[in-house]
Design a protein around this motif. Structure first.
Motif, mmCIF file in Angstrom:
data_model
loop_
_atom_site.group_PDB
_atom_site.id
_atom_site.type_symbol
_atom_site.label_atom_id
_atom_site.label_comp_id
_atom_site.label_asym_id
_atom_site.label_seq_id
_atom_site.Cartn_x
_atom_site.Cartn_y
_atom_site.Cartn_z
ATOM 1 N N VAL A 180 0.836 -1.213 0.000
ATOM 2 C CA VAL A 180 0.000 0.000 0.000
ATOM 3 C C VAL A 180 0.865 1.256 0.000
ATOM 4 C CG1 VAL A 180 -1.887 -1.189 1.161
ATOM 5 C CG2 VAL A 180 -0.166 0.014 2.531
ATOM 6 N N SER A 181 2.154 1.107 -0.275
ATOM 7 C CA SER A 181 3.068 2.241 -0.162
ATOM 8 C C SER A 181 2.763 3.351 -1.158
ATOM 9 C CB SER A 181 4.511 1.767 -0.345
ATOM 10 O OG SER A 181 4.690 1.172 -1.630
ATOM 11 N N ARG A 182 2.146 2.999 -2.311
ATOM 12 C CA ARG A 182 1.838 4.017 -3.324
ATOM 13 C C ARG A 182 0.403 4.520 -3.232
ATOM 14 N NH1 ARG A 182 3.288 1.661 -9.089
ATOM 15 N NH2 ARG A 182 2.637 3.779 -9.662
ATOM 16 N N ALA A 183 -0.371 3.936 -2.322
ATOM 17 C CA ALA A 183 -1.805 4.232 -2.278
ATOM 18 C C ALA A 183 -2.075 5.619 -1.701
ATOM 19 C CB ALA A 183 -2.535 3.177 -1.466
ATOM 20 N N ARG A 184 -2.770 6.425 -2.484
ATOM 21 C CA ARG A 184 -3.137 7.760 -2.051
ATOM 22 C C ARG A 184 -4.583 7.744 -1.555
ATOM 23 N NH1 ARG A 184 -2.431 13.409 -5.529
ATOM 24 N NH2 ARG A 184 -2.782 14.804 -3.743
ATOM 25 N N LEU A 185 -4.846 8.430 -0.468
ATOM 26 C CA LEU A 185 -6.189 8.502 0.078
ATOM 27 C C LEU A 185 -6.954 9.628 -0.613
ATOM 28 C CD1 LEU A 185 -5.388 8.037 3.884
ATOM 29 C CD2 LEU A 185 -5.813 6.305 2.122
ATOM 30 N N ALA A 186 -8.198 9.359 -0.935
ATOM 31 C CA ALA A 186 -9.004 10.350 -1.667
ATOM 32 C C ALA A 186 -10.434 10.351 -1.144
ATOM 33 C CB ALA A 186 -8.997 10.042 -3.167
ATOM 34 N N LEU A 187 -10.997 11.524 -1.051
ATOM 35 C CA LEU A 187 -12.393 11.691 -0.658
ATOM 36 C C LEU A 187 -13.108 12.470 -1.756
ATOM 37 C CD1 LEU A 187 -11.941 12.584 3.122
ATOM 38 C CD2 LEU A 187 -12.725 10.404 2.156
ATOM 39 N N TYR A 188 -14.212 11.905 -2.210
ATOM 40 C CA TYR A 188 -15.002 12.507 -3.283
ATOM 41 C C TYR A 188 -16.335 12.932 -2.677
ATOM 42 C CZ TYR A 188 -11.633 9.739 -5.993
ATOM 43 O OH TYR A 188 -10.489 9.170 -6.499
ATOM 44 N N GLY A 189 -16.605 14.221 -2.665
ATOM 45 C CA GLY A 189 -17.810 14.690 -1.986
ATOM 46 C C GLY A 189 -18.586 15.714 -2.789
ATOM 47 N N ALA A 190 -19.911 15.513 -2.834
ATOM 48 C CA ALA A 190 -20.782 16.476 -3.504
ATOM 49 C C ALA A 190 -21.366 17.486 -2.532
ATOM 50 C CB ALA A 190 -21.918 15.737 -4.213
ATOM 51 N N SER A 191 -21.165 17.264 -1.229
ATOM 52 C CA SER A 191 -21.775 18.138 -0.218
ATOM 53 C C SER A 191 -20.750 18.803 0.681
ATOM 54 C CB SER A 191 -22.772 17.327 0.629
ATOM 55 O OG SER A 191 -23.800 16.800 -0.184
ATOM 56 N N GLY A 192 -19.519 18.887 0.238
ATOM 57 C CA GLY A 192 -18.522 19.662 0.962
ATOM 58 C C GLY A 192 -17.650 18.851 1.902
ATOM 59 N N PHE A 193 -16.558 19.504 2.373
ATOM 60 C CA PHE A 193 -15.574 18.893 3.251
ATOM 61 C C PHE A 193 -15.338 19.794 4.458
ATOM 62 C CE2 PHE A 193 -14.585 17.940 -1.197
ATOM 63 C CZ PHE A 193 -14.648 16.542 -1.200
ATOM 64 N N GLN A 247 -5.578 18.007 3.519
ATOM 65 C CA GLN A 247 -5.174 18.077 2.112
ATOM 66 C C GLN A 247 -3.960 18.972 1.948
ATOM 67 O OE1 GLN A 247 -7.468 18.375 -2.036
ATOM 68 N NE2 GLN A 247 -7.728 20.234 -0.842
ATOM 69 N N ALA A 248 -3.926 20.089 2.690
ATOM 70 C CA ALA A 248 -2.785 20.999 2.611
ATOM 71 C C ALA A 248 -1.499 20.312 3.071
ATOM 72 C CB ALA A 248 -3.054 22.251 3.446
ATOM 73 N N ARG A 249 -1.642 19.331 3.985
ATOM 74 C CA ARG A 249 -0.468 18.588 4.454
ATOM 75 C C ARG A 249 -0.133 17.405 3.553
ATOM 76 N NH1 ARG A 249 -3.401 19.269 9.368
ATOM 77 N NH2 ARG A 249 -4.056 17.060 9.269
ATOM 78 N N GLY A 250 -0.912 17.208 2.506
ATOM 79 C CA GLY A 250 -0.658 16.112 1.583
ATOM 80 C C GLY A 250 -1.150 14.772 2.068
ATOM 81 N N GLU A 251 -2.079 14.764 3.031
ATOM 82 C CA GLU A 251 -2.564 13.505 3.596
ATOM 83 C C GLU A 251 -3.749 12.922 2.835
ATOM 84 O OE1 GLU A 251 -3.457 14.237 7.672
ATOM 85 O OE2 GLU A 251 -1.455 15.033 8.140
ATOM 86 N N VAL A 252 -4.430 13.732 2.056
ATOM 87 C CA VAL A 252 -5.630 13.269 1.359
ATOM 88 C C VAL A 252 -5.876 14.165 0.152
ATOM 89 C CG1 VAL A 252 -7.220 14.726 2.703
ATOM 90 C CG2 VAL A 252 -8.059 12.580 1.678
ATOM 91 N N MET A 253 -6.504 13.629 -0.860
ATOM 92 C CA MET A 253 -6.931 14.409 -2.018
ATOM 93 C C MET A 253 -8.441 14.580 -1.943
ATOM 94 S SD MET A 253 -6.414 13.645 -6.106
ATOM 95 C CE MET A 253 -7.372 12.124 -6.098
ATOM 96 N N LEU A 254 -8.908 15.808 -2.036
ATOM 97 C CA LEU A 254 -10.330 16.106 -1.999
ATOM 98 C C LEU A 254 -10.818 16.440 -3.408
ATOM 99 C CD1 LEU A 254 -10.472 18.391 1.184
ATOM 100 C CD2 LEU A 254 -10.644 15.891 1.041
ATOM 101 N N VAL A 255 -11.875 15.774 -3.823
ATOM 102 C CA VAL A 255 -12.425 15.981 -5.163
ATOM 103 C C VAL A 255 -13.895 16.350 -5.024
ATOM 104 C CG1 VAL A 255 -12.850 14.951 -7.429
ATOM 105 C CG2 VAL A 255 -10.826 14.269 -6.112
ATOM 106 N N ASP A 256 -14.243 17.556 -5.470
ATOM 107 C CA ASP A 256 -15.629 18.007 -5.389
ATOM 108 C C ASP A 256 -16.264 18.008 -6.776
ATOM 109 O OD1 ASP A 256 -14.445 20.167 -6.634
ATOM 110 O OD2 ASP A 256 -14.717 21.558 -4.956
ATOM 111 N N LEU A 257 -17.528 18.425 -6.850
ATOM 112 C CA LEU A 257 -18.237 18.428 -8.124
ATOM 113 C C LEU A 257 -17.573 19.325 -9.149
ATOM 114 C CD1 LEU A 257 -21.956 18.439 -6.924
ATOM 115 C CD2 LEU A 257 -20.913 16.735 -8.430
ATOM 116 N N GLU A 258 -17.046 20.448 -8.697
ATOM 117 C CA GLU A 258 -16.399 21.377 -9.625
ATOM 118 C C GLU A 258 -15.202 20.708 -10.305
ATOM 119 O OE1 GLU A 258 -15.926 24.802 -11.818
ATOM 120 O OE2 GLU A 258 -17.597 24.209 -10.517
ATOM 121 N N ARG A 259 -14.433 19.987 -9.533
ATOM 122 C CA ARG A 259 -13.267 19.311 -10.121
ATOM 123 C C ARG A 259 -13.729 18.166 -11.023
ATOM 124 N NH1 ARG A 259 -7.880 16.982 -6.945
ATOM 125 N NH2 ARG A 259 -6.757 16.307 -8.834
ATOM 126 N N LEU A 260 -14.757 17.440 -10.618
ATOM 127 C CA LEU A 260 -15.253 16.345 -11.455
ATOM 128 C C LEU A 260 -15.684 16.849 -12.835
ATOM 129 C CD1 LEU A 260 -17.435 14.269 -8.977
ATOM 130 C CD2 LEU A 260 -15.259 13.581 -9.958
#
Length: 502
Positions: A464-477, A485-498
């Motif tokens: 799992v060394s290459r596995a990046r954590l990601a949260l995909y949300g339509a209702s905000g974070f 996310q600013a610390r590089g711990e997770v990628m946040l993907v919202d509707l605008e990015r989708l």
């Protein structure tokens, strides 16, 4: 004269501007068909076009015939004699002769049609080809023989024969590697529904949330945009509920019965009732064959037969679980079918009486959990494969699927809607990301902790060394997630990015 019938002498050259405005997108297919139809090389060419109903196939083919001065004929369910008679009449009108051609068999007809290319490249388009084969099983052999004869002939024939149809099993069988036509076909097009971004443009919707809601109901089928809803588009998010009641839940609109007709039309006599029941099971959240069999109260073999029919007709897809490759999961490929079987079909008796508003008010929660939520997760997976930049996951080619760690209490609830792996052509590729997708729920630090738990459970068995954590949300974070996310711990993907980013 109708440009589809045209004149015997082809136009001086293809007319790219002949692509009608109503034929939304399909630029690649249009260009490929034009290039094939006007290819000047001295040979008889065979091409095929297939696609599920309502994808714009007939409009595309008719438009290519108009732009090139080609011949277009649409088959239908009929006897061979009736079809040959009607084809002869169309051929006579195309040639502008007073008497229709009278062909005794398909050999005469095919030879005459291909002879239209004796004086230069010219498309000869036969639509609804499976209907013709149903009445004349030898037709494929006749065409194969005619094309092979012309290939050996010194005659300079440049007919471009296009065979088209929307019956997936028949077209796939006709084009199987072992089939005669596959050995001579040089073009094969498969018209797929529009992706979620193109669908938003088709409907003219700029608001990403509204676009996602409409896509969850009607998907990317072009025909639904106009005739099936009378041109009705929701004005804004506040109008969405009323739009659903005006269109897909309105017995007076064609869209109301389209899903039922689509299954019956596609599967024919092959157990449409069982197919509807399987789609209802999928709409209720059952994704494995065992879950579907329990829902239906049937044996695994019975569920398997219905799943096979739906899969053969392209109405469902079967995919490996992203975390347990031995598990196969099934999902509907058509959003309207999901909406029908999760929302409308269980309430159809009341809807027939014209109580759309009351039904929709009661069904809105089911729509969010069974339709919009799962479709949002699928949209996220589609974004990963189609639109995300290579930098997002560290690979150029990736797969995305739903994944679950299984049933034991120690792994209960450890599932992820978006499991990203490197596509390597050898089964399960390297794990690149695990992600959660939430449509109607704001996401907070607990969702990130859940992802970490999934990686902890995977670590003993997988790298799992290459596995990046990601949260995909339509209702905000939550603010905590933005900080993570600013610390590089997770990628946040919202509707605008989708809808607009990579």
């Amino acid at each position: 004269m109708n440009a589809v019938h045209g004149q015997h002498a082809p136009a001086a050259g293809p007319d790219p501007s002949g692509k009608p405005d109503r034929l939304f997108d399909r630029d690649d297919e249009w260009a490929a068909l034009l290039a094939f139809s006007t290819d000047p090389h001295a040979r008889t060419g065979l091409g095929t076009v297939m696609g599920r109903p309502r994808q714009g196939k007939t409009l595309l083919l008719e438009s290519v015939a108009r732009a090139t001065g080609g011949f277009y004929f649409c088959g239908q369910e009929a006897t061979e004699a009736e079809t040959l008679r009607r084809l002869g009449e169309e051929y006579g009108r195309y040639r502008q002769v007073s008497e229709p051609s009278h062909w005794h068999d398909w050999t005469e007809a095919v030879d005459a049609l291909l002879a239209l290319g004796d004086s230069g490249p010219l498309p000869v388009i036969i639509d609804s080809f499976p209907d013709l084969v149903a009445a004349s099983p030898a037709l494929t052999s006749v065409i194969h023989g005619a094309v092979r004869r012309l290939a050996r002939s010194p005659q300079d024939n440049r007919a471009r024969l296009v065979l088209a149809g929307d019956t997936a099993p028949v077209m796939n069988r006709l084009l199987a590697p072992s089939s005669p036509l596959a050995t001579v076909a040089v073009l094969r097009l498969d018209l797929q529904p529009l992706d979620f971004r193109k669908a938003a443009r088709l409907w003219g919707i700029d608001d990403a949330e509204l676009a996602a809601l409409v896509y969850a109901v009607v998907g990317g089928t072009p025909a639904y945009r106009h005739d099936y809803v009378g041109g009705d588009v929701p004005a804004d998010r506040a109008d969405f509920d009323a739009w659903v009641c005006r269109t897909v839940l309105n017995p007076c609109m064609p869209l109301f019965r389209e899903a039922r007709h689509l299954v019956d039309e596609e599967t024919g006599h092959l157990s449409p009732g069982a197919c509807h029941s399987v789609l209802s099971a999928l709409g209720a959240g059952c994704t494995t064959q065992g879950e579907i069999a329990v829902f239906l109260g049937q044996q695994l073999s019975d569920a398997s037969r219905a799943l096979g029919v739906l899969r053969e007709h392209g109405l469902i897809r079967s995919e490996q679980d992203g975390l347990r490759p031995s598990v196969t999961r099934h999902r509907s490929t058509d959003q309207l079918l999901t909406f029908e079987h999760a929302v409308a079909r269980p309430r159809r008796t009341v809807l027939e009486r014209g109580s759309a508003e009351r039904v929709w008010q009661e069904a809105r929660a089911d729509f969010n959990s069974r339709v919009a939520g799962p479709q949002f997760a699928q949209t996220c997976r589609d974004w990963v494969v189609r639109f995300a930049s290579p930098d997002s996951f560290g690979a150029d080619r990736v797969t995305a699927s739903y994944g679950s760690l299984g049933d034991p209490p120690s792994t209960a609830g450890l599932d992820a809607e978006v499991v990203v792996r490197q596509q390597d052509g050898h089964g399960t590729g390297a794990l690149l990301s695990v992600g959660l997708a939430r449509w109607h729920t704001g996401m907070d630090i607990h969702h990130l902790q859940r992802l970490r738990g999934i990686l902890d459970a995977l670590a003993p068995e997988e790298d799992v060394s290459r596995a990046r954590l990601a949260l995909y949300g339509a209702s905000g974070f939550s603010p905590e997630l933005h900080a993570a996310q600013a610390r590089g711990e997770v990628m946040l993907v919202d509707l605008e990015r989708l809808y607009h980013g990579s």
